[in-house]
Scaffold this active site. Structure first.
Site, PDB file in Angstrom:
ATOM      1  N   ASP A   9       0.866  -1.175   0.000  1.00  0.00           N
ATOM      2  CA  ASP A   9       0.000   0.000   0.000  1.00  0.00           C
ATOM      3  C   ASP A   9       0.906   1.228   0.000  1.00  0.00           C
ATOM      4  O   ASP A   9       1.688   1.438   0.938  1.00  0.00           O
ATOM      5  CB  ASP A   9      -0.859  -0.072   1.280  1.00  0.00           C
ATOM      6  CG  ASP A   9      -1.756   1.140   1.429  1.00  0.00           C
ATOM      7  OD1 ASP A   9      -1.613   2.109   0.653  1.00  0.00           O
ATOM      8  OD2 ASP A   9      -2.609   1.109   2.338  1.00  0.00           O
ATOM      9  N   GLY A  31      -9.879   4.824  -5.776  1.00  0.00           N
ATOM     10  CA  GLY A  31      -8.602   4.112  -5.952  1.00  0.00           C
ATOM     11  C   GLY A  31      -7.496   4.658  -5.066  1.00  0.00           C
ATOM     12  O   GLY A  31      -7.716   5.021  -3.905  1.00  0.00           O
ATOM     13  N   VAL A  32      -6.315   4.756  -5.649  1.00  0.00           N
ATOM     14  CA  VAL A  32      -5.152   5.170  -4.872  1.00  0.00           C
ATOM     15  C   VAL A  32      -5.290   6.632  -4.418  1.00  0.00           C
ATOM     16  O   VAL A  32      -4.843   7.016  -3.338  1.00  0.00           O
ATOM     17  CB  VAL A  32      -3.856   4.907  -5.678  1.00  0.00           C
ATOM     18  CG1 VAL A  32      -3.690   5.856  -6.837  1.00  0.00           C
ATOM     19  CG2 VAL A  32      -2.645   4.939  -4.772  1.00  0.00           C
ATOM     20  N   ASP A  33      -5.960   7.441  -5.252  1.00  0.00           N
ATOM     21  CA  ASP A  33      -6.202   8.855  -4.942  1.00  0.00           C
ATOM     22  C   ASP A  33      -6.979   8.976  -3.622  1.00  0.00           C
ATOM     23  O   ASP A  33      -6.581   9.720  -2.703  1.00  0.00           O
ATOM     24  CB  ASP A  33      -7.011   9.449  -6.110  1.00  0.00           C
ATOM     25  CG  ASP A  33      -7.035  10.956  -6.089  1.00  0.00           C
ATOM     26  OD1 ASP A  33      -6.314  11.544  -5.270  1.00  0.00           O
ATOM     27  OD2 ASP A  33      -7.792  11.553  -6.896  1.00  0.00           O
ATOM     28  N   SER A 116      -2.839   4.949 -14.105  1.00  0.00           N
ATOM     29  CA  SER A 116      -3.863   4.667 -15.138  1.00  0.00           C
ATOM     30  C   SER A 116      -4.328   3.221 -15.208  1.00  0.00           C
ATOM     31  O   SER A 116      -5.202   2.903 -16.012  1.00  0.00           O
ATOM     32  CB  SER A 116      -3.375   5.072 -16.552  1.00  0.00           C
ATOM     33  OG  SER A 116      -3.447   6.459 -16.711  1.00  0.00           O
ATOM     34  N   TYR A 120      -8.910   3.974 -14.851  1.00  0.00           N
ATOM     35  CA  TYR A 120      -8.641   4.516 -16.191  1.00  0.00           C
ATOM     36  C   TYR A 120      -8.369   3.431 -17.234  1.00  0.00           C
ATOM     37  O   TYR A 120      -8.223   3.720 -18.413  1.00  0.00           O
ATOM     38  CB  TYR A 120      -7.495   5.530 -16.147  1.00  0.00           C
ATOM     39  CG  TYR A 120      -7.911   6.894 -15.600  1.00  0.00           C
ATOM     40  CD1 TYR A 120      -9.205   7.118 -15.124  1.00  0.00           C
ATOM     41  CD2 TYR A 120      -7.024   7.964 -15.568  1.00  0.00           C
ATOM     42  CE1 TYR A 120      -9.592   8.352 -14.619  1.00  0.00           C
ATOM     43  CE2 TYR A 120      -7.398   9.211 -15.080  1.00  0.00           C
ATOM     44  CZ  TYR A 120      -8.684   9.395 -14.597  1.00  0.00           C
ATOM     45  OH  TYR A 120      -9.060  10.629 -14.111  1.00  0.00           O
TER      46      TYR A 120
HETATM   47  P1  ADP Z   1      -6.236   5.368 -12.319  1.00  0.00           P
HETATM   48  O1  ADP Z   1      -7.492   6.193 -12.286  1.00  0.00           O
HETATM   49  O2  ADP Z   1      -5.029   6.178 -12.758  1.00  0.00           O
HETATM   50  O3  ADP Z   1      -6.390   4.118 -13.082  1.00  0.00           O
HETATM   51  P2  ADP Z   1      -6.484   3.975  -9.771  1.00  0.00           P
HETATM   52  O4  ADP Z   1      -6.311   4.536  -8.417  1.00  0.00           O
HETATM   53  O5  ADP Z   1      -7.857   3.524 -10.141  1.00  0.00           O
HETATM   54  O6  ADP Z   1      -5.923   5.079 -10.780  1.00  0.00           O
HETATM   55  O7  ADP Z   1      -5.488   2.777 -10.010  1.00  0.00           O
HETATM   56  C1  ADP Z   1      -4.112   2.929 -10.261  1.00  0.00           C
HETATM   57  C2  ADP Z   1      -3.374   1.759  -9.672  1.00  0.00           C
HETATM   58  O8  ADP Z   1      -3.215   1.985  -8.283  1.00  0.00           O
HETATM   59  C3  ADP Z   1      -4.139   0.442  -9.800  1.00  0.00           C
HETATM   60  O9  ADP Z   1      -3.217  -0.549 -10.281  1.00  0.00           O
HETATM   61  C4  ADP Z   1      -4.601   0.124  -8.390  1.00  0.00           C
HETATM   62  O10 ADP Z   1      -4.601  -1.277  -8.153  1.00  0.00           O
HETATM   63  C5  ADP Z   1      -3.495   0.791  -7.586  1.00  0.00           C
HETATM   64  N1  ADP Z   1      -3.824   1.141  -6.203  1.00  0.00           N
HETATM   65  C6  ADP Z   1      -5.010   1.350  -5.592  1.00  0.00           C
HETATM   66  N2  ADP Z   1      -4.847   1.630  -4.285  1.00  0.00           N
HETATM   67  C7  ADP Z   1      -3.506   1.599  -4.046  1.00  0.00           C
HETATM   68  C8  ADP Z   1      -2.663   1.779  -2.899  1.00  0.00           C
HETATM   69  N3  ADP Z   1      -3.195   2.080  -1.704  1.00  0.00           N
HETATM   70  N4  ADP Z   1      -1.326   1.640  -3.038  1.00  0.00           N
HETATM   71  C9  ADP Z   1      -0.774   1.361  -4.237  1.00  0.00           C
HETATM   72  N5  ADP Z   1      -1.492   1.171  -5.351  1.00  0.00           N
HETATM   73  C10 ADP Z   1      -2.846   1.287  -5.267  1.00  0.00           C
END
Ligand code: ADP
Length: 363
Positions: A9, A31-33, A116, A120
């Site tokens: 994470d 997501g990660v945001d 992405s 995305y």
């Molecule tokens: P995007 O809109 O750019 O696709 P996402 O957040 O939906 O962004 O996903 C981007 C990547 O980040 C994905 O591979 C997802 O599995 C990953 N992700 C989600 N949460 C976390 C986290 N806490 N730490 C690291 N990677 C993450």
């Protein structure tokens, strides 16, 4: 410094900066945001409000607030629309812009999620290739520790064709190993008997010869004393020519010496070599300055890969560090697969090791 692929994470990572796969408003999302905003707290959102959004492919920097990192770099990845709409160029510029922002702000370590590749929709294998490409290009001219953080193991399925091949290779190796093991077990008792017989014969021959010699030299002595002399002659014959000290003073070329020799023979510079090995400068200098340095197995293999050694030479160099490539563990078989196929791309090898839950090469 090198690139590291890790699982976890990103919000928990202690490094100078983490990169956020943000949307163009910079006001948080899923997501990660979402995870980054939740972990950082309101301070992050307040600062983001003042930034006026961010265009796709660009990057902006904020503080880390309650996160364990100093900075968050927000970049906006492209939405995947089939691949013919400039997605790759935009994704590349996300990495380039984020890395140069990190460098401008004195970061020594930075962590990326796979931008992405979530909502995305950018295919994960391609997203990882772009990430690796751009980071390696950047690292060839800069010193930084860069992480790619893979969050979701289940949906992480890269390079189907490559992994299909490796899986087949692993299966074949296990199968042939199991086969030769059974054969060996079947043969072993017989072979052992033959060896014992041969040894007994050899001993008898020596005994007979010694007795003859003894009798020729001192015909008045016979029987038991002949046996005693014969035993002492045998002992003398088997005594080593060199003392243990001599042997220890006469070591073969060491791992470190072979590494430096190979770098010269290949016409490489030290920097080229350790960068290709994904090893940092400090570790390289340690190996360079200590001829008896014993690297870890993953580091030793990383150099074998950087030097593009064919299998036999690779095995020889590993042996110098005290390691072998066995056919009974996945890590070794994966390494052998890449060497046999003359594929020395360390980042591709690390992707494969990562996929099969093995230790990665380099630092
Ligand atoms: P995007 O809109 O750019 O696709 P996402 O957040 O939906 O962004 O996903 C981007 C990547 O980040 C994905 O591979 C997802 O599995 C990953 N992700 C989600 N949460 C976390 C986290 N806490 N730490 C690291 N990677 C993450």
């Amino acid at each position: 410094m090198p690139l590291k692929l890790i699982r976890g994470d990103i919000t928990k990572l202690e490094c100078d900066a983490i990169v956020n796969a943000a949307n163009s408003t910079l006001l948080g999302g899923g997501g990660v945001d979402g995870a980054i905003h939740r972990a950082a707290g309101r301070g992050l959102l307040n600062e983001c409000r003042k930034l006026g959004g961010c265009k796709t492919g660009e990057a902006k920097l904020t503080k880390g607030y309650r996160l364990p990192c100093r900075f968050v770099i927000h970049t906006v990845g492209p939405v995947w629309r089939g691949g013919d709409n400039g997605e790759e160029d935009l994704l590349r510029s996300c990495y380039r812009n984020s890395l140069s922002l990190a460098a401008d702000n004195g970061c020594e370590s930075v962590a990326f999620p796979l931008i992405s590749s979530g909502v995305y929709g950018y295919p994960k294998d391609r997203a990882l290739r772009v990430a690796t490409d751009e980071i390696v290009r950047f690292l060839s001219g800069s010193e930084m520790l860069v992480y790619i953080v893979i969050f979701d193991k289940k949906s992480f399925d890269i390079g189907e064709k490559l992994f299909g091949d490796i899986e087949a290779f692993i299966d074949d190796s296990y199968a042939s190993d199991a086969y030769s093991y059974t054969l060996e077990r079947r043969r072993a008792p017989v072979m052992m008997d033959i060896c014992l017989e041969e040894a007994a014969e050899e001993d008898e021959k020596i005994d007979r010869r010694n007795k003859k010699l003894y009798q020729a030299a001192a015909p008045s002595f016979a029987g038991a004393s002949a046996d005693k002399l014969s035993a002492s002659v045998k002992k003398e014959k088997r005594a080593p020519k060199n003392t243990l000290e001599d042997e220890l003073n006469n070591l073969d070329e060491s791992f470190s010496e072979m590494l430096l020799r190979k770098i010269d023979e290949k016409g490489m510079t030290d920097v080229e070599c350790y960068k290709r090995a994904n090893v940092d400068r400090k570790l390289f200098s340690k190996i360079r300055s200590d001829r008896l340095y014993r690297p870890s197995k993953t580091t030793a293999i990383a150099f074998v890969i950087a030097l593009e050694l064919p299998l036999e030479e690779a095995k020889n160099m590993l042996m110098k560090a005290g390691y072998a490539l066995s056919r009974s563990n996945k890590f070794d078989i994966i390494i052998e697969y890449f060497i046999v196929n003359a594929n020395y791309d360390i980042f591709e090898i690390n992707e494969a090791l990562f996929k099969f839950d093995q230790n990665l090469l380099g630092v």
